[in-house]
Scaffold this motif. Structure first.
Motif, PDB file in Angstrom:
ATOM      1  N   THR A  24      -7.925  -8.575   8.098  1.00 32.70           N
ATOM      2  CA  THR A  24      -7.003  -7.917   9.069  1.00 32.70           C
ATOM      3  C   THR A  24      -7.693  -7.319  10.073  1.00 32.70           C
ATOM      4  O   THR A  24      -8.889  -7.358  10.189  1.00 32.70           O
ATOM      5  CB  THR A  24      -6.446  -6.721   7.875  1.00 32.70           C
ATOM      6  OG1 THR A  24      -5.352  -6.207   8.814  1.00 32.70           O
ATOM      7  CG2 THR A  24      -7.493  -5.599   7.758  1.00 32.70           C
TER       8      THR A  24
ATOM      9  N   CYS B  95     -12.711  -2.430   1.362  1.00 32.12           N
ATOM     10  CA  CYS B  95     -12.826  -2.969   2.677  1.00 32.12           C
ATOM     11  C   CYS B  95     -13.909  -3.253   3.453  1.00 32.12           C
ATOM     12  O   CYS B  95     -14.967  -2.385   3.242  1.00 32.12           O
ATOM     13  CB  CYS B  95     -11.795  -2.051   3.402  1.00 32.12           C
ATOM     14  SG  CYS B  95     -10.236  -1.875   2.747  1.00 32.12           S
TER      15      CYS B  95
ATOM     16  N   PRO C   3      -7.015   3.144  -2.315  1.00 29.44           N
ATOM     17  CA  PRO C   3      -7.627   1.639  -2.403  1.00 29.44           C
ATOM     18  C   PRO C   3      -6.849   0.843  -3.637  1.00 29.44           C
ATOM     19  O   PRO C   3      -6.905  -0.243  -3.743  1.00 29.44           O
ATOM     20  CB  PRO C   3      -9.003   1.703  -2.820  1.00 29.44           C
ATOM     21  CG  PRO C   3      -9.161   2.914  -3.576  1.00 29.44           C
ATOM     22  CD  PRO C   3      -8.346   3.996  -2.850  1.00 29.44           C
TER      23      PRO C   3
ATOM     24  N   MET D  40      -5.558   1.860   2.978  1.00 27.77           N
ATOM     25  CA  MET D  40      -6.262   1.589   1.855  1.00 27.77           C
ATOM     26  C   MET D  40      -7.691   2.284   1.823  1.00 27.77           C
ATOM     27  O   MET D  40      -8.054   2.398   0.783  1.00 27.77           O
ATOM     28  CB  MET D  40      -6.406   0.010   1.922  1.00 27.77           C
ATOM     29  CG  MET D  40      -5.547  -0.782   1.722  1.00 27.77           C
ATOM     30  SD  MET D  40      -5.881  -2.657   1.842  1.00 27.77           S
ATOM     31  CE  MET D  40      -6.430  -2.531   3.705  1.00 27.77           C
TER      32      MET D  40
ATOM     33  N   VAL E 218      -8.773  -2.451  -3.795  1.00 22.11           N
ATOM     34  CA  VAL E 218      -9.576  -2.986  -2.560  1.00 22.11           C
ATOM     35  C   VAL E 218     -10.593  -2.458  -2.163  1.00 22.11           C
ATOM     36  O   VAL E 218     -10.812  -1.233  -2.324  1.00 22.11           O
ATOM     37  CB  VAL E 218      -8.062  -3.286  -1.529  1.00 22.11           C
ATOM     38  CG1 VAL E 218      -7.895  -1.853  -1.072  1.00 22.11           C
ATOM     39  CG2 VAL E 218      -8.553  -4.198  -0.373  1.00 22.11           C
TER      40      VAL E 218
ATOM     41  N   LYS F  34      -2.239  -0.393   7.777  1.00 22.08           N
ATOM     42  CA  LYS F  34      -2.895  -0.896   6.320  1.00 22.08           C
ATOM     43  C   LYS F  34      -4.312  -0.497   5.870  1.00 22.08           C
ATOM     44  O   LYS F  34      -4.792   0.002   4.999  1.00 22.08           O
ATOM     45  CB  LYS F  34      -2.484  -2.279   5.932  1.00 22.08           C
ATOM     46  CG  LYS F  34      -3.132  -3.316   6.426  1.00 22.08           C
ATOM     47  CD  LYS F  34      -2.760  -4.650   6.179  1.00 22.08           C
ATOM     48  CE  LYS F  34      -3.073  -5.891   7.000  1.00 22.08           C
ATOM     49  NZ  LYS F  34      -2.331  -5.774   8.426  1.00 22.08           N
ATOM     50  N   TRP F  35      -5.211  -0.660   7.067  1.00 19.40           N
ATOM     51  CA  TRP F  35      -6.527  -0.319   6.774  1.00 19.40           C
ATOM     52  C   TRP F  35      -6.658   1.071   6.575  1.00 19.40           C
ATOM     53  O   TRP F  35      -7.636   1.466   5.752  1.00 19.40           O
ATOM     54  CB  TRP F  35      -7.477  -0.891   8.099  1.00 19.40           C
ATOM     55  CG  TRP F  35      -8.784  -0.733   8.073  1.00 19.40           C
ATOM     56  CD1 TRP F  35      -9.711   0.271   8.144  1.00 19.40           C
ATOM     57  CD2 TRP F  35      -9.570  -1.917   7.517  1.00 19.40           C
ATOM     58  NE1 TRP F  35     -10.682  -0.137   8.043  1.00 19.40           N
ATOM     59  CE2 TRP F  35     -10.912  -1.377   7.587  1.00 19.40           C
ATOM     60  CE3 TRP F  35      -9.554  -2.963   6.945  1.00 19.40           C
ATOM     61  CZ2 TRP F  35     -11.991  -2.061   7.113  1.00 19.40           C
ATOM     62  CZ3 TRP F  35     -10.415  -3.929   6.766  1.00 19.40           C
ATOM     63  CH2 TRP F  35     -11.801  -3.184   6.487  1.00 19.40           C
TER      64      TRP F  35
ATOM     65  N   MET G 178     -10.636  -7.725   3.503  1.00 19.57           N
ATOM     66  CA  MET G 178     -10.218  -6.949   2.480  1.00 19.57           C
ATOM     67  C   MET G 178     -10.209  -7.897   0.895  1.00 19.57           C
ATOM     68  O   MET G 178      -9.759  -8.883   1.086  1.00 19.57           O
ATOM     69  CB  MET G 178      -8.415  -6.655   2.630  1.00 19.57           C
ATOM     70  CG  MET G 178      -8.463  -5.869   3.749  1.00 19.57           C
ATOM     71  SD  MET G 178      -6.635  -5.651   3.979  1.00 19.57           S
ATOM     72  CE  MET G 178      -5.792  -7.302   4.150  1.00 19.57           C
TER      73      MET G 178
ATOM     74  N   THR H 241       0.944  -1.076  -0.138  1.00 17.02           N
ATOM     75  CA  THR H 241       0.123  -0.205  -0.061  1.00 17.02           C
ATOM     76  C   THR H 241       0.747   1.065  -0.046  1.00 17.02           C
ATOM     77  O   THR H 241       2.082   0.850  -0.145  1.00 17.02           O
ATOM     78  CB  THR H 241      -0.887  -0.228   1.351  1.00 17.02           C
ATOM     79  OG1 THR H 241      -0.044   0.168   2.502  1.00 17.02           O
ATOM     80  CG2 THR H 241      -1.920  -1.285   1.291  1.00 17.02           C
TER      81      THR H 241
ATOM     82  N   THR I   9      -8.947 -12.357  -1.322  1.00 20.32           N
ATOM     83  CA  THR I   9      -9.435 -12.011  -0.112  1.00 20.32           C
ATOM     84  C   THR I   9      -8.365 -12.221   1.113  1.00 20.32           C
ATOM     85  O   THR I   9      -7.926 -13.141   1.199  1.00 20.32           O
ATOM     86  CB  THR I   9     -10.686 -12.770   0.255  1.00 20.32           C
ATOM     87  OG1 THR I   9     -11.963 -12.588  -0.717  1.00 20.32           O
ATOM     88  CG2 THR I   9     -11.420 -12.385   1.718  1.00 20.32           C
TER      89      THR I   9
END
Length: 189
Positions: free
Chosen positions: A60, A97, A74, A70, A95, A66-67, A151, A32, A57
């Motif tokens: 997390t 989420c 994304p 993203m 991605v 990272k969340w 994700m 990312t 898939t």
């Protein structure tokens, strides 16, 4: 080997890895970009692969950096190398989420074994560990589900590179949103 056979084989090893914890592509690198525009990479576990839809898939903790990365951008890259097969796969895509409370996250959480659920009870990823005597004990009601996220990467490009003794085939495949191959071709290794 023809181009279509190579592509099918690449997706087959990813599908196998999602089902087999011992498979070579089970652990992949997710890249990312952080808020300072620096690349960030970490190992993630491949949980599902849909070769027709071209999706991967991963799970997390929603408190992880990272969340947040993203959510801001994304666009991601997933990289894997299997030593036994001598195959490198680089997949780029967008991605989506799904946080706790979403149908996707609820269904995935219900399917998780208890030992995996335990990993979401601890403190936020990347924070310093508190001394054992200061670590709060999880209550029976705390399941970690509120911290669990799914994700799903919609792959739009696959760069596959097979290392061999003589010729090293490498191919590039592009996919639109519905997953069917849009364009592809052999490229120089």
């Amino acid at each position: 080997m023809d181009l279509k056979t190579f592509e099918i084989a690449c997706w087959a090893v990813l599908t196998e890895a999602a089902a087999d914890p011992q498979a070579g592509f089970r652990y992949l690198t997710l890249a990312t970009v952080d808020a300072a525009q620096r690349p960030q990479a970490r190992t993630v576990v491949l949980r599902e692969c849909h070769d027709v839809r071209r999706t991967l898939t991963f799970y997390t903790d929603v408190r992880s950096p990272k969340w947040q990365e993203m959510a801001a951008n994304p666009q991601v890259t997933v990289l894997g190398y299997c030593h036994q097969r001598r195959l490198q796969l680089r997949l780029a895509g967008r991605v989506a989420c799904y946080a706790a409370g979403s149908d996707v996250a609820r269904a995935a959480w219900r399917a998780l074994p208890q030992h995996t659920r335990q990993t979401y009870i601890a403190g936020p990823p990347g924070e310093a560990l508190a001394p054992a005597h200061e670590t709060p004990v999880a209550t029976a009601a705390e399941t970690g589900e509120s911290r669990f996220g799914v994700m799903i990467v919609q792959v739009n490009m696959l760069d596959a590179y097979q290392l061999q003794r003589n010729e090293n085939p490498r191919a590039l495949f592009h996919y639109p949103a519905h997953g069917e191959r849009q364009e592809s071709g052999w490229i120089n290794p």
